[in-house]
Scaffold this active site. Sequence first.
Site, PDB file in Angstrom:
ATOM      1  N   ASP A  38       0.857  -1.180   0.000  1.00 26.90           N
ATOM      2  CA  ASP A  38       0.000   0.000   0.000  1.00 26.90           C
ATOM      3  C   ASP A  38       0.894   1.231   0.000  1.00 26.90           C
ATOM      4  O   ASP A  38       2.030   1.183   0.502  1.00 26.90           O
ATOM      5  CB  ASP A  38      -0.903   0.014   1.241  1.00 26.90           C
ATOM      6  CG  ASP A  38      -2.125   0.913   1.076  1.00 26.90           C
ATOM      7  OD1 ASP A  38      -3.214   0.373   0.809  1.00 26.90           O
ATOM      8  OD2 ASP A  38      -1.979   2.145   1.196  1.00 26.90           O
ATOM      9  N   ASN A  88      -5.506  -4.401  -6.810  1.00 27.16           N
ATOM     10  CA  ASN A  88      -6.716  -3.842  -6.212  1.00 27.16           C
ATOM     11  C   ASN A  88      -6.681  -2.328  -6.028  1.00 27.16           C
ATOM     12  O   ASN A  88      -7.718  -1.680  -6.026  1.00 27.16           O
ATOM     13  CB  ASN A  88      -6.956  -4.520  -4.851  1.00 27.16           C
ATOM     14  CG  ASN A  88      -7.946  -3.776  -3.995  1.00 27.16           C
ATOM     15  OD1 ASN A  88      -9.156  -3.808  -4.243  1.00 27.16           O
ATOM     16  ND2 ASN A  88      -7.439  -3.089  -2.973  1.00 27.16           N
ATOM     17  N   TYR A 153     -13.075   8.334 -13.856  1.00 30.25           N
ATOM     18  CA  TYR A 153     -12.980   7.078 -13.102  1.00 30.25           C
ATOM     19  C   TYR A 153     -13.504   5.911 -13.940  1.00 30.25           C
ATOM     20  O   TYR A 153     -12.824   4.896 -14.119  1.00 30.25           O
ATOM     21  CB  TYR A 153     -13.761   7.200 -11.797  1.00 30.25           C
ATOM     22  CG  TYR A 153     -13.767   5.932 -10.974  1.00 30.25           C
ATOM     23  CD1 TYR A 153     -12.719   5.643 -10.111  1.00 30.25           C
ATOM     24  CD2 TYR A 153     -14.826   5.030 -11.045  1.00 30.25           C
ATOM     25  CE1 TYR A 153     -12.715   4.486  -9.349  1.00 30.25           C
ATOM     26  CE2 TYR A 153     -14.838   3.865 -10.294  1.00 30.25           C
ATOM     27  CZ  TYR A 153     -13.781   3.602  -9.445  1.00 30.25           C
ATOM     28  OH  TYR A 153     -13.791   2.442  -8.697  1.00 30.25           O
TER      29      TYR A 153
END
Length: 275
Positions: A38, A88, A153
């Site tokens: 992350d 992800n 998006y």
Amino acid sequence: MQRRKEDYVILVTGAANGIGAAIATLAADRGYRVMLTDINEEAARSLALRLGGRTSAIGLDIRDPAEWSGAFDAAEAEFGPVDVLVNNAGIIHTGNARDLSIDKHRDIVEVNLLGTITGVHTALQRMTVHGRGHIINICSMTSFLPLSGYATYSGTKHAIRAFHHSVAIEERHGPINFTIIHPPSTRTAMLDQEMADPTSVIAFAEKSHAPEQIARVVVNAIVNKPVEVVFPPLAGRFQRVAGVFPQLMYWAIPRAEAAGRRRRTKLLAAGKVSS
């Protein structure tokens, strides 16, 4: 000879919270070795510590090819070669296209699209060398419908789906499996951001899902290896069809917006973010 799941190494991006954290948690619970990554390295390491010894964590800005290489190197040094990449990580800046700055449009493209491409590119090289691998791209139901309030998006999600299937076809004779999964509205920090912005009402047109629901499908996919998964199974198929036909799309989306506006109003009145 079939490999045990305990021998599999899973690398999850965006693993500090939300869907990524749920995926990492469930994968670890099922006995996989998991490298959490992350951009918030501290949060990823904190979760890895709570999950125990079969997990580790490293910071990763998915826009940076060198950091991708470092993440794969770290996973291999800790556990062995990466068997499954769960791509992800992603971001959203809510608002209509005219109201977002060019920097915000660029930010969405660089993280969601180019970050995903960079991860796939890295995984292809590493997995091909080791003669096995599985790339799972977490996309979005917005890949089928160009939603108002989500222009860039959803544009990146359309592009990710096209990229994913193109690469899968290119690599069809190789040792790598490909799965793409399209979550709907999910109860994460992103949904909080959407609740705060009236342009994002369409996110509330249907009931939201818990991250753990998405995680179950993703972790099951490690074994089942589906080509593509939509959410929810029935309504997701309708959305996929609607995106093919412009007239149907232009009819359906305003009605979904109206439903989302009503549900958002009720949630706000009840002091909730989702239901």
